[in-house]
Design a protein around this motif. Structure first.
Motif, PDB file in Angstrom:
ATOM      1  N   UNK A   1       0.594  -1.031   0.097  1.00  0.00           N
ATOM      2  CA  UNK A   1       0.155   0.068  -0.055  1.00  0.00           C
ATOM      3  C   UNK A   1       0.604   1.819  -0.410  1.00  0.00           C
ATOM      4  N   UNK A   2       0.067   2.709  -0.290  1.00  0.00           N
ATOM      5  CA  UNK A   2       0.613   3.313  -0.267  1.00  0.00           C
ATOM      6  C   UNK A   2       0.061   5.033   0.537  1.00  0.00           C
ATOM      7  N   UNK A   3       0.637   5.777   0.807  1.00  0.00           N
ATOM      8  CA  UNK A   3      -0.118   6.845   1.954  1.00  0.00           C
ATOM      9  C   UNK A   3       0.632   8.300   0.600  1.00  0.00           C
ATOM     10  N   UNK A   4      -0.733   8.898   0.899  1.00  0.00           N
ATOM     11  CA  UNK A   4      -0.083  10.424   0.484  1.00  0.00           C
ATOM     12  C   UNK A   4      -0.603  11.239   0.905  1.00  0.00           C
ATOM     13  N   UNK A   5      -0.567  12.808   0.789  1.00  0.00           N
ATOM     14  CA  UNK A   5      -0.012  13.664   1.948  1.00  0.00           C
ATOM     15  C   UNK A   5       0.300  15.313   1.141  1.00  0.00           C
ATOM     16  N   UNK A   6       0.355  16.338   2.175  1.00  0.00           N
ATOM     17  CA  UNK A   6       0.859  16.980   1.554  1.00  0.00           C
ATOM     18  C   UNK A   6       0.173  18.718   1.966  1.00  0.00           C
ATOM     19  N   UNK A   7       0.067  19.977   1.967  1.00  0.00           N
ATOM     20  CA  UNK A   7      -0.269  20.853   1.471  1.00  0.00           C
ATOM     21  C   UNK A   7      -0.904  21.207   0.517  1.00  0.00           C
ATOM     22  N   UNK A   8      -1.706  21.952   0.985  1.00  0.00           N
ATOM     23  CA  UNK A   8      -3.164  22.836  -0.423  1.00  0.00           C
ATOM     24  C   UNK A   8      -2.162  23.836  -0.880  1.00  0.00           C
ATOM     25  N   UNK A   9      -1.934  24.327  -1.765  1.00  0.00           N
ATOM     26  CA  UNK A   9      -1.424  25.468  -2.088  1.00  0.00           C
ATOM     27  C   UNK A   9      -2.066  26.489  -2.819  1.00  0.00           C
ATOM     28  N   UNK A  10      -1.743  27.642  -3.142  1.00  0.00           N
ATOM     29  CA  UNK A  10      -2.270  28.567  -4.191  1.00  0.00           C
ATOM     30  C   UNK A  10      -1.101  29.605  -4.819  1.00  0.00           C
ATOM     31  N   UNK A  11      -0.555  29.042  -5.621  1.00  0.00           N
ATOM     32  CA  UNK A  11       0.561  30.512  -6.378  1.00  0.00           C
ATOM     33  C   UNK A  11      -0.211  31.089  -6.986  1.00  0.00           C
ATOM     34  N   UNK A  12       0.287  32.549  -6.389  1.00  0.00           N
ATOM     35  CA  UNK A  12       0.154  33.803  -7.449  1.00  0.00           C
ATOM     36  C   UNK A  12       0.581  34.601  -7.638  1.00  0.00           C
ATOM     37  N   UNK A  13       0.590  34.800  -8.691  1.00  0.00           N
ATOM     38  CA  UNK A  13       1.814  35.700  -9.796  1.00  0.00           C
ATOM     39  C   UNK A  13       1.273  36.924 -10.479  1.00  0.00           C
ATOM     40  N   UNK A  14       1.912  37.693 -10.410  1.00  0.00           N
ATOM     41  CA  UNK A  14       1.642  39.338 -10.479  1.00  0.00           C
ATOM     42  C   UNK A  14       2.006  39.525 -12.056  1.00  0.00           C
ATOM     43  N   UNK A  15       1.441  40.167 -12.718  1.00  0.00           N
ATOM     44  CA  UNK A  15       1.703  40.763 -13.733  1.00  0.00           C
ATOM     45  C   UNK A  15       3.546  41.884 -13.222  1.00  0.00           C
TER      46      UNK A  15
ATOM     47  N   UNK B   1      -3.834  21.618   5.166  1.00  0.00           N
ATOM     48  CA  UNK B   1      -3.472  20.096   4.448  1.00  0.00           C
ATOM     49  C   UNK B   1      -4.161  19.589   4.158  1.00  0.00           C
ATOM     50  N   UNK B   2      -3.498  18.722   3.102  1.00  0.00           N
ATOM     51  CA  UNK B   2      -4.447  17.886   1.870  1.00  0.00           C
ATOM     52  C   UNK B   2      -4.795  17.178   3.200  1.00  0.00           C
ATOM     53  N   UNK B   3      -6.289  16.531   2.205  1.00  0.00           N
ATOM     54  CA  UNK B   3      -6.860  15.144   2.865  1.00  0.00           C
ATOM     55  C   UNK B   3      -5.542  13.958   2.704  1.00  0.00           C
ATOM     56  N   UNK B   4      -5.630  13.066   3.577  1.00  0.00           N
ATOM     57  CA  UNK B   4      -4.774  12.019   3.542  1.00  0.00           C
ATOM     58  C   UNK B   4      -4.751  10.616   2.467  1.00  0.00           C
ATOM     59  N   UNK B   5      -4.648  10.495   1.430  1.00  0.00           N
ATOM     60  CA  UNK B   5      -5.627   9.284   0.820  1.00  0.00           C
ATOM     61  C   UNK B   5      -4.379   8.441   0.875  1.00  0.00           C
TER      62      UNK B   5
END
Length: 159
Positions: free
Chosen positions: A25-39, A51-55
């Protein structure tokens, strides 16, 4: 020779009480991020959204003369709505929901069914259950008591 400590700590695998064996088996997780890029700006800003939901993905199997009973028990547990208790041999006990699964059987492995299971951390609902509206109930009771008192006073005055 005694078995290693990690082997002694293994838990018997089950989901909603339906037992199975774990191949891998395997487990995945991490953080939810949004990257803002400006002109006209060379440096982005990455916002952490939590935090992301663990899968979890589990390669499981049921085996034995009565494997069909265990195959149906596990299939029914995986098809049941909502979260349920997963006991994983190495990851422990957790509340998860089934995102999907597949079952395979073949002639060479008679008496055995293999499962590929995708699970996600169930967590808790952000919505609280409805509670009694005590403020309105108190206000209504006071209005009723006031009306009853006024009626009693009118009756006493006319008598």
């Amino acid at each position: 020779m005694t078995s290693p400590l990690w082997r002694q700590l293994l838990l018997p695998a089950s989901f909603r009480g339906a037992p199975f064996h774990v191949e891998g088996g395997a487990k995945a997780g991490g953080r939810r991020t949004v990257t803002h890029e400006y002109p006209k700006r060379d440096d982005p800003y990455t916002e952490d959204m939590g935090r992301r939901a663990k899968k979890f993905s589990i390669s499981a199997y049921v085996i034995g003369e009565d494997y069909t009973i265990f195959r149906e028990l596990l299939s029914a547990a995986l098809d049941t709505e909502g979260g349920g208790t997963l006991i994983h041999p190495t990851m422990g006990i957790m509340n998860v929901a089934c995102e999907g699964y597949s079952v395979s059987e073949n002639r060479e492995e008679g008496g055995m069914a293999r499962f590929e299971i995708l699970l996600v951390e169930a967590g808790t609902s952000p919505y609280t259950p409805a509670t009694a509206d005590t403020q309105s109930a108190t206000s209504n009771a006071a209005d009723s008591a006031g009306s009853a008192a006024a009626t009693a006073a009118d009756t006493a005055m006319t008598a």
